[in-house]
Design a protein around this motif. Structure first.
Motif, PDB file in Angstrom:
ATOM      1  N   LEU A   1       4.523  -5.269   5.531  1.00  0.00           N
ATOM      2  CA  LEU A   1       3.395  -5.226   5.991  1.00  0.00           C
ATOM      3  C   LEU A   1       2.227  -5.755   5.033  1.00  0.00           C
ATOM      4  CD1 LEU A   1       2.975  -2.101   8.235  1.00  0.00           C
ATOM      5  CD2 LEU A   1       3.511  -4.459   9.009  1.00  0.00           C
ATOM      6  N   ALA A   2       2.072  -5.145   3.778  1.00  0.00           N
ATOM      7  CA  ALA A   2       1.204  -5.405   2.844  1.00  0.00           C
ATOM      8  C   ALA A   2       1.679  -4.929   1.462  1.00  0.00           C
ATOM      9  CB  ALA A   2      -0.135  -4.630   3.190  1.00  0.00           C
ATOM     10  N   GLY A   3       1.204  -5.646   0.507  1.00  0.00           N
ATOM     11  CA  GLY A   3       1.630  -5.149  -0.845  1.00  0.00           C
ATOM     12  C   GLY A   3       0.584  -5.291  -1.889  1.00  0.00           C
ATOM     13  N   ILE A   4       0.462  -4.668  -2.850  1.00  0.00           N
ATOM     14  CA  ILE A   4      -0.644  -4.585  -3.761  1.00  0.00           C
ATOM     15  C   ILE A   4       0.150  -4.566  -5.062  1.00  0.00           C
ATOM     16  CG2 ILE A   4      -0.877  -2.059  -3.873  1.00  0.00           C
ATOM     17  CD1 ILE A   4      -3.761  -2.608  -4.037  1.00  0.00           C
ATOM     18  N   TYR A   5      -0.387  -5.545  -6.194  1.00  0.00           N
ATOM     19  CA  TYR A   5       0.323  -5.491  -7.381  1.00  0.00           C
ATOM     20  C   TYR A   5      -0.568  -4.730  -8.445  1.00  0.00           C
ATOM     21  CZ  TYR A   5       3.298  -9.013  -5.404  1.00  0.00           C
ATOM     22  OH  TYR A   5       4.292  -9.590  -4.574  1.00  0.00           O
ATOM     23  N   SER A   6       0.120  -4.635  -9.623  1.00  0.00           N
ATOM     24  CA  SER A   6      -0.729  -3.815 -10.717  1.00  0.00           C
ATOM     25  C   SER A   6      -1.765  -4.602 -11.121  1.00  0.00           C
ATOM     26  CB  SER A   6       0.381  -3.804 -11.822  1.00  0.00           C
ATOM     27  OG  SER A   6       0.559  -5.056 -12.112  1.00  0.00           O
TER      28      SER A   6
ATOM     29  N   PHE B   1      -5.374  -4.569   8.782  1.00  0.00           N
ATOM     30  CA  PHE B   1      -4.953  -3.683   8.023  1.00  0.00           C
ATOM     31  C   PHE B   1      -5.341  -4.125   6.463  1.00  0.00           C
ATOM     32  CE2 PHE B   1      -0.762  -2.345  10.501  1.00  0.00           C
ATOM     33  CZ  PHE B   1      -1.355  -2.032  11.470  1.00  0.00           C
ATOM     34  N   THR B   2      -5.828  -2.846   5.758  1.00  0.00           N
ATOM     35  CA  THR B   2      -6.334  -3.237   4.442  1.00  0.00           C
ATOM     36  C   THR B   2      -5.410  -2.173   3.595  1.00  0.00           C
ATOM     37  OG1 THR B   2      -8.268  -3.668   5.138  1.00  0.00           O
ATOM     38  CG2 THR B   2      -8.180  -3.166   2.875  1.00  0.00           C
ATOM     39  N   ILE B   3      -4.716  -2.710   2.497  1.00  0.00           N
ATOM     40  CA  ILE B   3      -4.073  -1.919   1.727  1.00  0.00           C
ATOM     41  C   ILE B   3      -5.093  -1.632   0.163  1.00  0.00           C
ATOM     42  CG2 ILE B   3      -2.982  -4.030   0.342  1.00  0.00           C
ATOM     43  CD1 ILE B   3      -0.401  -1.959   0.050  1.00  0.00           C
ATOM     44  N   SER B   4      -4.927  -0.506  -0.263  1.00  0.00           N
ATOM     45  CA  SER B   4      -5.693  -0.279  -1.426  1.00  0.00           C
ATOM     46  C   SER B   4      -5.277   0.875  -2.197  1.00  0.00           C
ATOM     47  CB  SER B   4      -7.212   0.258  -1.099  1.00  0.00           C
ATOM     48  OG  SER B   4      -7.252   1.433  -0.389  1.00  0.00           O
TER      49      SER B   4
ATOM     50  N   THR C   1      -2.607   7.240  -5.815  1.00  0.00           N
ATOM     51  CA  THR C   1      -2.332   6.733  -4.350  1.00  0.00           C
ATOM     52  C   THR C   1      -2.384   5.465  -4.025  1.00  0.00           C
ATOM     53  OG1 THR C   1      -2.943   9.153  -4.170  1.00  0.00           O
ATOM     54  CG2 THR C   1      -3.202   7.870  -2.046  1.00  0.00           C
ATOM     55  N   VAL C   2      -1.764   5.102  -2.775  1.00  0.00           N
ATOM     56  CA  VAL C   2      -1.938   3.754  -2.193  1.00  0.00           C
ATOM     57  C   VAL C   2      -2.403   4.142  -0.375  1.00  0.00           C
ATOM     58  CG1 VAL C   2      -0.960   1.806  -1.389  1.00  0.00           C
ATOM     59  CG2 VAL C   2      -0.381   2.654  -3.729  1.00  0.00           C
ATOM     60  N   TYR C   3      -3.170   3.540  -0.262  1.00  0.00           N
ATOM     61  CA  TYR C   3      -3.777   3.686   1.059  1.00  0.00           C
ATOM     62  C   TYR C   3      -3.394   2.453   2.225  1.00  0.00           C
ATOM     63  CZ  TYR C   3      -6.332   7.270  -1.016  1.00  0.00           C
ATOM     64  OH  TYR C   3      -6.893   8.260  -2.001  1.00  0.00           O
ATOM     65  N   LEU C   4      -3.137   2.614   3.427  1.00  0.00           N
ATOM     66  CA  LEU C   4      -3.185   1.491   4.200  1.00  0.00           C
ATOM     67  C   LEU C   4      -4.084   2.081   5.457  1.00  0.00           C
ATOM     68  CD1 LEU C   4      -1.790  -0.931   4.986  1.00  0.00           C
ATOM     69  CD2 LEU C   4      -0.412   0.007   6.481  1.00  0.00           C
ATOM     70  N   GLN C   5      -5.367   1.192   5.440  1.00  0.00           N
ATOM     71  CA  GLN C   5      -6.222   1.621   6.459  1.00  0.00           C
ATOM     72  C   GLN C   5      -5.754   0.432   7.855  1.00  0.00           C
ATOM     73  OE1 GLN C   5      -9.305   3.681   6.551  1.00  0.00           O
ATOM     74  NE2 GLN C   5      -9.111   2.778   8.699  1.00  0.00           N
TER      75      GLN C   5
END
Length: 115
Positions: free
Chosen positions: A48-53, A67-70, A77-81
């Protein structure tokens, strides 16, 4: 070794919102990216979503704009709004973390969207 624990799932009506959390612990220095996946009954697991370093994010077309990943580095902690939820968003949602050698997965959290 990295341990991931998801939370925040549950029942929600169509059009509603939820925020999923994924708390990571263990050896995080080598982790270069984290992501959220989901798997609905009878279907393959879907990215669905990814976040890199470096903070770069990416989204699947199916959730882009909804959806928003943060992440909160201080809390590991990683969130998925998730907003404007649809019945077809019903699935088990998984958090993942990736380094050069391994992929780590949480136990999943169920999201059920009713119409």
């Amino acid at each position: 070794q990295v341990l991931l624990v998801e939370s925040g799932g549950g029942p929600v009506q169509a059009g509603g919102s939820l925020r999923l959390s994924c708390v990571a612990s263990g050896t995080m220095l080598s982790i270069h990216s984290m992501a959220w996946y989901r798997q609905a009954p009878g279907k393959q697991r879907e990215l669905l979503a990814g976040i890199y370093s470096d903070g770069t994010t990416g989204y699947a077309d199916s959730v882009k704009g909804r959806f928003t990943i943060s992440r909160d580095n201080a809390r590991n902690t990683v969130y998925l709004q998730m907003s404007s939820l649809k019945p077809e968003d019903t699935a088990v949602y998984y958090c993942s973390a990736h380094d050069r050698r391994d992929d780590y997965w949480g136990q999943g959290t169920q999201v059920t969207v009713s119409s």
